[in-house]
Write an enzyme that holds these catalytic residues in place. Structure first.
Site, short mmCIF file in Angstrom:
data_model
loop_
_atom_site.label_atom_id
_atom_site.label_comp_id
_atom_site.label_asym_id
_atom_site.label_seq_id
_atom_site.Cartn_x
_atom_site.Cartn_y
_atom_site.Cartn_z
N HIS A 36 24.14 89.17 37.00
CA HIS A 36 25.32 90.06 37.02
C HIS A 36 25.62 90.59 38.42
O HIS A 36 26.69 91.13 38.65
CB HIS A 36 25.10 91.22 36.05
CG HIS A 36 25.19 90.80 34.62
ND1 HIS A 36 26.31 90.99 33.86
CD2 HIS A 36 24.31 90.15 33.82
CE1 HIS A 36 26.12 90.50 32.65
NE2 HIS A 36 24.90 89.99 32.59
N ASP A 72 29.59 93.83 45.20
CA ASP A 72 29.52 93.97 43.74
C ASP A 72 29.54 92.58 43.12
O ASP A 72 30.24 91.70 43.63
CB ASP A 72 30.74 94.77 43.26
CG ASP A 72 30.42 95.70 42.10
OD1 ASP A 72 29.48 95.39 41.35
OD2 ASP A 72 31.10 96.72 41.94
P1 ADQ Z 1 27.88 97.89 37.08
O1 ADQ Z 1 27.26 97.98 38.43
O2 ADQ Z 1 27.50 98.96 36.13
O3 ADQ Z 1 27.64 96.47 36.41
P2 ADQ Z 1 30.86 97.56 36.67
O4 ADQ Z 1 31.14 96.13 36.60
O5 ADQ Z 1 31.91 98.33 37.36
O6 ADQ Z 1 29.49 97.94 37.38
O7 ADQ Z 1 30.73 98.06 35.19
C1 ADQ Z 1 30.83 99.37 34.95
C2 ADQ Z 1 31.08 99.56 33.46
O8 ADQ Z 1 30.65 100.86 33.14
C3 ADQ Z 1 32.56 99.46 33.14
O9 ADQ Z 1 32.73 98.86 31.89
C4 ADQ Z 1 33.00 100.92 33.10
O10 ADQ Z 1 34.01 101.20 32.19
C5 ADQ Z 1 31.74 101.63 32.70
N1 ADQ Z 1 31.72 102.95 33.35
C6 ADQ Z 1 31.66 103.21 34.66
N2 ADQ Z 1 31.75 104.54 34.87
C7 ADQ Z 1 31.85 105.11 33.66
C8 ADQ Z 1 32.00 106.45 33.20
N3 ADQ Z 1 32.06 107.49 34.03
N4 ADQ Z 1 32.07 106.64 31.88
C9 ADQ Z 1 32.01 105.60 31.03
N5 ADQ Z 1 31.91 104.34 31.40
C10 ADQ Z 1 31.83 104.08 32.70
C11 ADQ Z 1 26.94 95.28 36.79
C12 ADQ Z 1 27.29 94.67 38.14
C13 ADQ Z 1 28.78 94.42 38.24
C14 ADQ Z 1 29.23 93.55 37.08
C15 ADQ Z 1 28.74 94.10 35.76
C16 ADQ Z 1 29.02 93.16 34.61
O11 ADQ Z 1 26.86 95.53 39.20
O12 ADQ Z 1 29.12 93.81 39.47
O13 ADQ Z 1 30.64 93.49 37.05
O14 ADQ Z 1 27.34 94.32 35.79
O15 ADQ Z 1 28.53 91.88 34.87
#
Ligand code: ADQ
Length: 471
Positions: A153, A361
């Site tokens: 990921h 990311d």
């Molecule tokens: P993350 O580093 O956690 O994931 P991201 O892809 O942005 O980063 O996913 C965040 C998820 O958490 C989103 O679905 C978002 O809605 C949720 N989220 C964030 N802040 C929140 C909040 N305050 N309240 C509720 N929900 C919140 C890792 C990798 C990424 C990759 C994902 C999926 O680092 O690059 O995209 O896995 O593969």
């Protein structure tokens, strides 16, 4: 149809999730037989060798417990103090303790032994993320011949960063024991391929036995996505409207700039606040007319570098408030908590700018969710880091260098001043891209590639392995 076993560090829990993985994979298992396997979240002195099964919101979940010492070495240690910073090219934030690797391997062995008890010969195993790189090796050492796939990921590191990781050769050999490796972006596949080609026996050690043979492993990019149509519906739901109404009471005519992230040093949060400060400093038009909301629930806060990022962000937000706030206007709000998807969708929809500027990311699902939630008649603008995997998909966002706060400030100005017809044109392309890369198709295409015969054509696991090796 063969069962799918999903394996990840944590299994999904109840309530709002702050990680992308849970949101993405729940749906896959809702549609197939199988179960989700992972750590229970419990630390005990003597973990049972077998997993406990539980039904969590209709999902079959198998969990094991870990000892406190093993968990620390595996999770806070090797996974998140070595692999996470190195894979995100933050070697300056990596700290290395030699014994963490033993704990990391022990936990992977414990996962493998407990999983072995539950496996049927035609189960297809899909392992997720950097915590579990050695799992296929450990399963193969126990005689497992099933098809095993791995999805990374996070970004794959450059060769230099990879070589800075202790035991990197073992880890690469572990990767070669998967049948299929999925990466987020073409950039990651290229970095992996560069390693695979670079480490010829002569260049690495001169000993042919020390090079890694990837001939049985297929490595491809499978960019993850969200469910943009679901976000479009959610963004106008009563629950989203409740959040919008709450915000409208305090926002008035101000335009909202929104950031939503886990609190993590890879997300570029201090740079983002600095860029916002420059926007306000450069152009007085925006004072009293814009408001920045940063939602960032703490994560991994037992790790020193995360605590430091949190302290830095507190100080920077305080600094911007001190510089620009007035008794009846505050330039920004910083909220350290998680929200449910409906509330987030409401916030995304009302934000004129989605500010998504990670320093690096894997993908970044917030960018996808922001695009999905927009009003087609009056969409906001996505300002996106060119170092997020999402930048390969969303070429019509305003792409920025997240380290360059002048460039981000200028992108914010452009986004806030952008005329409606340009916003609609850009968003239309972004939405088409988000729909094309939706999460359902992502998981289906990975599973289809991992188990082409999982619909049951009678081939045995041994046949499939043989076909893969001669393909
Ligand atoms: P993350 O580093 O956690 O994931 P991201 O892809 O942005 O980063 O996913 C965040 C998820 O958490 C989103 O679905 C978002 O809605 C949720 N989220 C964030 N802040 C929140 C909040 N305050 N309240 C509720 N929900 C919140 C890792 C990798 C990424 C990759 C994902 C999926 O680092 O690059 O995209 O896995 O593969």
């Amino acid at each position: 149809m063969s069962r799918i076993i999903i394996v990840s560090n944590r299994t999904p829990g109840k309530g709002p999730a702050a990680g992308g993985l849970a949101v993405a994979l729940r749906k896959t298992l809702a549609e197939r037989e199988g179960f989700w396997f992972g750590w229970s979240g419990k630390l005990v002195e003597n973990p049972q060798p077998e997993a406990r099964f539980e039904d969590i919101d209709g999902l079959s979940v198998a969990q094991i417990d870990l000892t406190r010492d093993d968990h620390h070495a595996y999770y806070a240690g090797f996974s998140n103090s070595i692999l996470w910073p190195s894979f995100h090219l933050r070697l300056d934030l990596a700290s290395i303790e030699g014994h963490w690797y033993e704990g990391y391997r022990r936990v992977n062995q414990q996962f493998a032994r407990a999983l072995l008890r539950e496996l049927k010969s035609d189960d297809v195993i899909w392992v997720h993320d950097y915590h579990l790189i050695p799992l296929a090796s450990e399963l193969r050492n126990l005689g497992v011949r099933n098809r095993i796939g791995f999805y990374l990921h996070i970004p794959f590191p450059t060769i230099d960063a990879l070589y800075a990781i202790p035991h990197h050769l073992d880890l690469m050999r572990d990767m070669s024991r998967y049948d299929l490796i999925g990466m987020q972006a073409n950039r990651d596949v290229s970095a992996f391929t560069e390693f695979a080609e670079h480490q010829s026996p002569s260049s690495l050690s001169g000993n042919p036995m020390r090079s890694v043979d990837f001939s049985r492993t297929e490595v491809t990019s499978f960019p993850i996505g969200s469910d943009p149509d679901a976000f479009a519906r959610l963004a106008v739901s009563p629950a989203a409207n409740k959040m919008v109404k709450r915000m409208e009471r305090v926002m008035g005519e101000q335009k909202l700039i929104l950031g939503v992230d886990r609190l993590d040093y890879s997300k570029g949060l201090p740079q983002r606040v600095e860029a916002y400060e420059k926007l306000l400093a450069n152009d007085s038009r925006f004072r009293r007319n814009v408001h920045m909301l940063q939602v960032a629930p703490p994560s991994r806060d037992s790790i020193k570098e995360y605590k430091e990022t949190s302290d830095t962000l507190d100080a920077m937000c305080g600094h911007v408030m001190g510089r620009f706030a007035e008794p009846d206007w505050s330039p920004l709000t910083y909220v350290k908590r998680a929200y449910g998807q409906p509330s987030l969708a409401g916030l995304y929809r009302m934000a004129k700018v989605g500010l998504v500027t990670p320093l690096r990311d894997g993908m970044n699902l917030v960018a996808h969710e922001y695009v999905g939630s927009q009003d087609p008649k009056d969409p906001g603008v996505l300002v996106l880091s060119r170092f997020a995997g999402a930048a390969e998909i969303f070429e019509d966002a305003i792409l920025v260098n997240p380290f360059d706060t002048d460039e981000i400030a200028e992108a914010l100005r452009m986004a806030l001043d952008m005329p409606l017809d340009e916003r609609i044109a850009r968003w239309t392309t972004l939405m088409a891209a988000a729909q094309k890369h939706n999460v359902d198709d992502w998981s289906k295409s990975f599973i289809k590639r991992l188990a082409p015969s999982s619909a049951g054509d009678g081939s045995s696991t041994r046949d499939i392995l043989y076909l893969a090796s001669v393909a």
